[in-house]
Write a protein that holds these residues in place. Structure first.
Motif, PDB file in Angstrom:
ATOM      1  N   LYS A  11       0.835  -1.198   0.000  1.00  0.00           N
ATOM      2  CA  LYS A  11       0.000   0.000   0.000  1.00  0.00           C
ATOM      3  C   LYS A  11       0.872   1.251   0.000  1.00  0.00           C
ATOM      4  CE  LYS A  11      -3.335  -2.664   2.543  1.00  0.00           C
ATOM      5  NZ  LYS A  11      -2.494  -3.859   2.508  1.00  0.00           N
ATOM      6  N   VAL A  12       0.600   2.139  -0.943  1.00  0.00           N
ATOM      7  CA  VAL A  12       1.281   3.425  -1.027  1.00  0.00           C
ATOM      8  C   VAL A  12       0.210   4.489  -0.837  1.00  0.00           C
ATOM      9  CG1 VAL A  12       2.696   4.939  -2.450  1.00  0.00           C
ATOM     10  CG2 VAL A  12       3.009   2.456  -2.598  1.00  0.00           C
ATOM     11  N   LEU A  13       0.261   5.169   0.318  1.00  0.00           N
ATOM     12  CA  LEU A  13      -0.789   6.109   0.700  1.00  0.00           C
ATOM     13  C   LEU A  13      -0.235   7.524   0.773  1.00  0.00           C
ATOM     14  CD1 LEU A  13      -2.309   3.900   3.533  1.00  0.00           C
ATOM     15  CD2 LEU A  13      -3.101   4.101   1.161  1.00  0.00           C
ATOM     16  N   LEU A  14      -0.877   8.438   0.062  1.00  0.00           N
ATOM     17  CA  LEU A  14      -0.464   9.831   0.086  1.00  0.00           C
ATOM     18  C   LEU A  14      -1.022  10.505   1.335  1.00  0.00           C
ATOM     19  CD1 LEU A  14      -0.401   8.929  -2.969  1.00  0.00           C
ATOM     20  CD2 LEU A  14      -0.571  11.350  -3.470  1.00  0.00           C
ATOM     21  N   PRO A  15      -0.185  11.244   2.065  1.00  0.00           N
ATOM     22  CA  PRO A  15      -0.622  11.860   3.322  1.00  0.00           C
ATOM     23  C   PRO A  15      -1.386  13.160   3.104  1.00  0.00           C
ATOM     24  CG  PRO A  15       1.665  12.377   2.940  1.00  0.00           C
ATOM     25  CD  PRO A  15       1.233  11.475   1.808  1.00  0.00           C
ATOM     26  N   ILE A  16      -2.566  13.036   2.522  1.00  0.00           N
ATOM     27  CA  ILE A  16      -3.411  14.198   2.304  1.00  0.00           C
ATOM     28  C   ILE A  16      -4.296  14.346   3.542  1.00  0.00           C
ATOM     29  CG2 ILE A  16      -5.142  15.266   0.794  1.00  0.00           C
ATOM     30  CD1 ILE A  16      -2.369  14.753  -0.523  1.00  0.00           C
ATOM     31  N   ASN A  17      -4.144  15.440   4.254  1.00  0.00           N
ATOM     32  CA  ASN A  17      -4.823  15.643   5.532  1.00  0.00           C
ATOM     33  C   ASN A  17      -6.247  16.177   5.334  1.00  0.00           C
ATOM     34  OD1 ASN A  17      -2.682  14.745   7.126  1.00  0.00           O
ATOM     35  ND2 ASN A  17      -1.685  16.731   6.998  1.00  0.00           N
ATOM     36  N   ARG A  18      -7.137  15.262   4.971  1.00  0.00           N
ATOM     37  CA  ARG A  18      -8.556  15.565   4.841  1.00  0.00           C
ATOM     38  C   ARG A  18      -9.332  14.389   5.396  1.00  0.00           C
ATOM     39  NH1 ARG A  18      -8.447  17.863  -1.224  1.00  0.00           N
ATOM     40  NH2 ARG A  18      -8.759  15.693  -1.663  1.00  0.00           N
ATOM     41  N   CYS A  19     -10.623  14.451   5.357  1.00  0.00           N
ATOM     42  CA  CYS A  19     -11.486  13.355   5.815  1.00  0.00           C
ATOM     43  C   CYS A  19     -11.238  13.024   7.285  1.00  0.00           C
ATOM     44  CB  CYS A  19     -11.286  12.112   4.943  1.00  0.00           C
ATOM     45  SG  CYS A  19     -11.678  12.381   3.213  1.00  0.00           S
ATOM     46  N   ASN A  20     -11.040  14.047   8.106  1.00  0.00           N
ATOM     47  CA  ASN A  20     -10.822  13.879   9.547  1.00  0.00           C
ATOM     48  C   ASN A  20      -9.595  13.052   9.883  1.00  0.00           C
ATOM     49  OD1 ASN A  20     -13.006  15.465  10.257  1.00  0.00           O
ATOM     50  ND2 ASN A  20     -14.408  13.741  10.100  1.00  0.00           N
ATOM     51  N   HIS A  57      -5.477  13.464  10.172  1.00  0.00           N
ATOM     52  CA  HIS A  57      -4.338  14.373  10.126  1.00  0.00           C
ATOM     53  C   HIS A  57      -3.089  13.569  10.476  1.00  0.00           C
ATOM     54  CE1 HIS A  57      -2.227  18.161  10.067  1.00  0.00           C
ATOM     55  NE2 HIS A  57      -1.527  17.686  11.094  1.00  0.00           N
ATOM     56  N   VAL A  58      -2.221  13.402   9.499  1.00  0.00           N
ATOM     57  CA  VAL A  58      -0.998  12.643   9.692  1.00  0.00           C
ATOM     58  C   VAL A  58       0.060  13.604  10.226  1.00  0.00           C
ATOM     59  CG1 VAL A  58       0.731  11.193   8.582  1.00  0.00           C
ATOM     60  CG2 VAL A  58      -1.636  11.141   7.782  1.00  0.00           C
ATOM     61  N   VAL A  59       0.566  13.310  11.424  1.00  0.00           N
ATOM     62  CA  VAL A  59       1.573  14.176  12.025  1.00  0.00           C
ATOM     63  C   VAL A  59       2.967  13.736  11.604  1.00  0.00           C
ATOM     64  CG1 VAL A  59       0.133  14.744  14.005  1.00  0.00           C
ATOM     65  CG2 VAL A  59       1.703  12.825  14.150  1.00  0.00           C
ATOM     66  N   SER A  60       3.917  14.618  11.800  1.00  0.00           N
ATOM     67  CA  SER A  60       5.321  14.358  11.487  1.00  0.00           C
ATOM     68  C   SER A  60       5.553  14.117   9.999  1.00  0.00           C
ATOM     69  CB  SER A  60       5.867  13.190  12.314  1.00  0.00           C
ATOM     70  OG  SER A  60       5.741  13.465  13.681  1.00  0.00           O
ATOM     71  N   VAL A  61       4.644  14.579   9.175  1.00  0.00           N
ATOM     72  CA  VAL A  61       4.802  14.509   7.733  1.00  0.00           C
ATOM     73  C   VAL A  61       4.847  15.948   7.241  1.00  0.00           C
ATOM     74  CG1 VAL A  61       3.724  13.840   5.555  1.00  0.00           C
ATOM     75  CG2 VAL A  61       3.597  12.315   7.530  1.00  0.00           C
ATOM     76  N   GLU A  62       5.829  16.237   6.449  1.00  0.00           N
ATOM     77  CA  GLU A  62       5.997  17.597   5.961  1.00  0.00           C
ATOM     78  C   GLU A  62       4.882  17.961   4.975  1.00  0.00           C
ATOM     79  OE1 GLU A  62       9.560  19.931   3.695  1.00  0.00           O
ATOM     80  OE2 GLU A  62      10.087  18.258   5.004  1.00  0.00           O
ATOM     81  N   GLU A  63       4.279  19.116   5.182  1.00  0.00           N
ATOM     82  CA  GLU A  63       3.270  19.601   4.240  1.00  0.00           C
ATOM     83  C   GLU A  63       3.970  19.927   2.919  1.00  0.00           C
ATOM     84  OE1 GLU A  63      -0.072  19.954   4.505  1.00  0.00           O
ATOM     85  OE2 GLU A  63      -0.058  19.097   6.512  1.00  0.00           O
ATOM     86  N   GLN A  64       3.499  19.304   1.854  1.00  0.00           N
ATOM     87  CA  GLN A  64       4.087  19.486   0.528  1.00  0.00           C
ATOM     88  C   GLN A  64       2.956  19.630  -0.482  1.00  0.00           C
ATOM     89  OE1 GLN A  64       7.255  19.726  -0.316  1.00  0.00           O
ATOM     90  NE2 GLN A  64       8.217  19.135   1.607  1.00  0.00           N
ATOM     91  N   PRO A  65       3.261  20.201  -1.628  1.00  0.00           N
ATOM     92  CA  PRO A  65       2.258  20.232  -2.696  1.00  0.00           C
ATOM     93  C   PRO A  65       1.919  18.800  -3.136  1.00  0.00           C
ATOM     94  CG  PRO A  65       4.066  21.737  -3.175  1.00  0.00           C
ATOM     95  CD  PRO A  65       4.478  20.930  -1.985  1.00  0.00           C
ATOM     96  N   LEU A  66       0.727  18.610  -3.659  1.00  0.00           N
ATOM     97  CA  LEU A  66       0.276  17.299  -4.097  1.00  0.00           C
ATOM     98  C   LEU A  66       1.275  16.644  -5.051  1.00  0.00           C
ATOM     99  CD1 LEU A  66      -1.867  15.085  -4.216  1.00  0.00           C
ATOM    100  CD2 LEU A  66      -3.003  16.418  -6.010  1.00  0.00           C
TER     101      LEU A  66
END
Length: 144
Positions: free
Chosen positions: A99-108, A110-119
């Protein structure tokens, strides 16, 4: 390798993922699995080799794929405004696929310790992880 891209709503993220996978790994089979026909259509237009729509399509195909990719919400029941059913989330989560999951913080979620980056950066990172996994599996198969 069979790679399933799971997306819903407008299918834009799935479309971008499919485009990048097909650009970087044109030999790999990409299956577009949409929670709705719009998402599936977007991924097919982006170059997916085949596609299917809805709960049964997603649940059924999880047994036959090697890699599943999408936003982290695909393992969360009732995400994507309810489009991703509990059965879909369970099938994806229980699948033996890598499984390769993109850390998009939506749908309640919020993945912590992941750098906010453009899609686009997250998609590049996802495709890099898929390529590394494919290379690793091909190496294992060659050494048998």
């Amino acid at each position: 390798m069979r790679i399933a891209v799971v997306d819903g709503q407008g299918g834009g993220i799935g479309r971008a993922i499919v485009e990048k996978i097909k650009l970087e790994m044109p030999r790999e089979e990409v299956l577009a699995l949409g929670t709705n026909s719009v998402a599936t259509g977007q991924m097919l237009r982006a170059g997916a080799d085949d596609g299917a729509t809805g709960e049964n399509a997603i649940v059924h195909n999880m047994k036959y794929i090697d890699i599943v990719v999408g936003v982290i919400a695909i393992i969360n029941a009732n995400s994507m405004l309810g489009e991703l059913s509990p059965k879909m989330a369970c099938a994806i989560g229980e699948s033996r696929a890598f499984k390769v999951l993109l850390p998009i913080n939506r749908c309640n979620i919020h993945v912590v310790s992941v750098e906010e980056q453009p899609l686009g950066v997250h998609i590049d990172n996802a495709v890099r992880a898929i390529k590394d996994y494919v290379m690793k599996m091909e190496g294992k198969q060659l050494s048998i």
